[in-house]
Design an enzyme around this catalytic site. Structure first.
Site, PDB file in Angstrom:
ATOM      1  N   GLU A 186      -6.952   4.524   7.599  1.00  0.00           N
ATOM      2  CA  GLU A 186      -6.806   5.962   7.307  1.00  0.00           C
ATOM      3  C   GLU A 186      -8.056   6.510   6.628  1.00  0.00           C
ATOM      4  OE1 GLU A 186      -2.969   5.649   5.392  1.00  0.00           O
ATOM      5  OE2 GLU A 186      -2.140   5.063   7.331  1.00  0.00           O
ATOM      6  N   GLY A 241       2.377   1.906  10.993  1.00  0.00           N
ATOM      7  CA  GLY A 241       3.366   2.988  10.973  1.00  0.00           C
ATOM      8  C   GLY A 241       4.053   3.232  12.301  1.00  0.00           C
ATOM      9  N   SER A 275       3.379  -2.447  10.387  1.00  0.00           N
ATOM     10  CA  SER A 275       4.821  -2.528  10.656  1.00  0.00           C
ATOM     11  C   SER A 275       5.438  -3.873  10.225  1.00  0.00           C
ATOM     12  CB  SER A 275       5.114  -2.232  12.136  1.00  0.00           C
ATOM     13  OG  SER A 275       4.705  -0.913  12.456  1.00  0.00           O
ATOM     14  N   GLY A 307       2.826  -1.193   4.372  1.00  0.00           N
ATOM     15  CA  GLY A 307       2.811   0.237   4.062  1.00  0.00           C
ATOM     16  C   GLY A 307       4.220   0.745   3.822  1.00  0.00           C
ATOM     17  N   GLY A 308       4.830   1.314   4.848  1.00  0.00           N
ATOM     18  CA  GLY A 308       6.148   1.955   4.736  1.00  0.00           C
ATOM     19  C   GLY A 308       7.184   1.094   4.026  1.00  0.00           C
ATOM     20  N   HIS A 343      -9.437   0.990   4.593  1.00  0.00           N
ATOM     21  CA  HIS A 343      -8.174   1.152   5.320  1.00  0.00           C
ATOM     22  C   HIS A 343      -8.426   2.086   6.504  1.00  0.00           C
ATOM     23  CE1 HIS A 343      -4.144   2.492   6.320  1.00  0.00           C
ATOM     24  NE2 HIS A 343      -3.736   1.351   5.787  1.00  0.00           N
ATOM     25  N   GLU A 345      -5.453  -5.310  10.328  1.00  0.00           N
ATOM     26  CA  GLU A 345      -4.441  -4.291  10.599  1.00  0.00           C
ATOM     27  C   GLU A 345      -4.766  -3.575  11.910  1.00  0.00           C
ATOM     28  OE1 GLU A 345      -2.291  -2.917   6.824  1.00  0.00           O
ATOM     29  OE2 GLU A 345      -4.103  -1.725   6.992  1.00  0.00           O
ATOM     30  N   ASN A 363       0.858  -1.185   0.000  1.00  0.00           N
ATOM     31  CA  ASN A 363       0.000   0.000   0.000  1.00  0.00           C
ATOM     32  C   ASN A 363       0.897   1.238   0.000  1.00  0.00           C
ATOM     33  OD1 ASN A 363      -1.836   2.037   0.473  1.00  0.00           O
ATOM     34  ND2 ASN A 363      -2.338   1.393   2.577  1.00  0.00           N
ATOM     35  N   TRP A 364       0.997   1.872  -1.162  1.00  0.00           N
ATOM     36  CA  TRP A 364       1.905   3.028  -1.282  1.00  0.00           C
ATOM     37  C   TRP A 364       1.362   4.275  -0.602  1.00  0.00           C
ATOM     38  CZ3 TRP A 364       3.677   3.041  -7.161  1.00  0.00           C
ATOM     39  CH2 TRP A 364       4.378   1.862  -7.424  1.00  0.00           C
ATOM     40  N   LYS A 365       0.088   4.286  -0.295  1.00  0.00           N
ATOM     41  CA  LYS A 365      -0.565   5.487   0.251  1.00  0.00           C
ATOM     42  C   LYS A 365      -0.310   6.662  -0.707  1.00  0.00           C
ATOM     43  CE  LYS A 365      -0.198   3.336   4.715  1.00  0.00           C
ATOM     44  NZ  LYS A 365      -0.188   3.444   6.165  1.00  0.00           N
TER      45      LYS A 365
HETATM   46  P1  PGA Z   1       2.838   0.105   7.788  1.00  0.00           P
HETATM   47  O1  PGA Z   1       1.375   0.391   7.180  1.00  0.00           O
HETATM   48  O2  PGA Z   1       3.371  -1.144   7.123  1.00  0.00           O
HETATM   49  O3  PGA Z   1       3.640   1.339   7.407  1.00  0.00           O
HETATM   50  O4  PGA Z   1       2.685  -0.059   9.255  1.00  0.00           O
HETATM   51  C1  PGA Z   1       0.488  -0.658   6.904  1.00  0.00           C
HETATM   52  C2  PGA Z   1      -0.782  -0.088   6.293  1.00  0.00           C
HETATM   53  O5  PGA Z   1      -1.181   1.025   6.623  1.00  0.00           O
HETATM   54  O6  PGA Z   1      -1.408  -0.777   5.463  1.00  0.00           O
END
Ligand code: PGA
Length: 271
Positions: free
Chosen positions: A109, A189, A229, A250-251, A107, A183, A13-15
């Site tokens: 967010e 994050g 994470s 994510g990251g 998600h 998640e 997930n590049w956001k």
């Molecule tokens: P993260 O994010 O790997 O940076 O913790 C995961 C996500 O939001 O899907």
């Protein structure tokens, strides 16, 4: 519950990162890196997908098709509507016509920053399936939820609510394919992933919930991902758990080498 093979799924997930030019360089490099590592797409290895911003999707589609790359892609969100006066929204029909196979739904967010409700997300799950996309329904508890209700209550309730839209999908042929991403919000994050035991405990409850709502066959076939994470240093222990079939990253998905090494820790499960 019937035992079936579930192909592991590693999703990035590049956001809101990487523009369309950067997306081309990234996906090219990712495909080469996976190939170098004898990544065995779809057979013994993991299925790998990226979720770029909408503005990148046409570039990624063109590259993947031209070079026949073993990388899937999808949108980070979709509208619950098919078309019309919905400024800024993206229809599932548009994603489908760009060859997206997947779409993220709910998600955390989107739930927190955009106020998306369980009811709306149920409509988005239904819209995704209607347009031939596989929804990746994201569920997870906050730190406060965890303290107040324990680990499984909120993710299970979110999953049940998200599946509510399936009942209204007249004409949906065959069994619906979906992916569930567990998640925990406190792990996203934060650098503090859930332990494999914690993640497995919730994933097992989510699979039971799928069985209750959609039946044993769908529950046995549905891939459940862990997200929050995930790194190359913790993926192997997470993937060892019987109910965890992959990761939503994510990251760490923004670093080609790191994302490729996460993708290499793969296995067939449930055989
Ligand atoms: P993260 O994010 O790997 O940076 O913790 C995961 C996500 O939001 O899907």
């Amino acid at each position: 519950m019937a035992k079936v093979k579930r192909v592991p799924f590693i999703a990035g997930n590049w956001k809101m990162n990487l523009d369309h030019l950067q997306s081309i360089a990234f996906v090219q490099k990712l495909a080469w890196t996976l190939k170098d590592a004898n990544h065995d797409f779809g057979v013994d290895g993991a299925e790998v997908a990226v979720f770029p911003p909408f503005t990148d999707l046409r570039s990624v589609q063109t590259l993947v098709a031209a070079d026949k790359l073993d990388v899937r892609f999808g949108g980070q969100d979709l509208s619950e509507h098919d078309s019309g006066a919905y400024t800024g929204e993206i229809s599932g029909a548009f994603l489908s016509s760009l060859d997206c196979r997947y779409v993220l739904v709910g998600h955390s967010e989107r739930r927190t920053m955009h106020g998306e409700t369980d009811e709306q997300l149920a409509r988005k799950v239904a819209a995704a399936l209607k347009h031939g996309l596989v929804p990746v329904l994201c569920v997870g508890e906050t730190a406060d939820d965890l303290e107040a209700h324990g680990p499984s209550a909120v993710p299970v309730a979110q999953l049940k609510a998200g599946l509510a839209g399936l009942a209204g999908l007249a004409g949906l042929s065959g069994t619906p394919e979906l992916v569930v991403a567990y998640e925990p919000v406190w792990a996203i994050g934060s650098g503090k992933a859930a332990t494999p035991e914690q993640a497995e405990q919730v994933a097992a409850r989510l699979r039971e919930t799928l069985a209750e709502v959609l039946g044993d066959d769908v529950a046995a076939a549905t891939r459940i991902l862990y997200g929050g994470s995930v790194k190359s240093s913790n993926i192997a222990s997470l993937m060892r758990e019987p109910n965890i079939d992959g990761a939503l990253v994510g990251g760490a998905s923004l670093d080609v080498a790191e994302f490729a090494s996460i993708s290499r820790f793969s296995k067939h499960v449930g055989t």
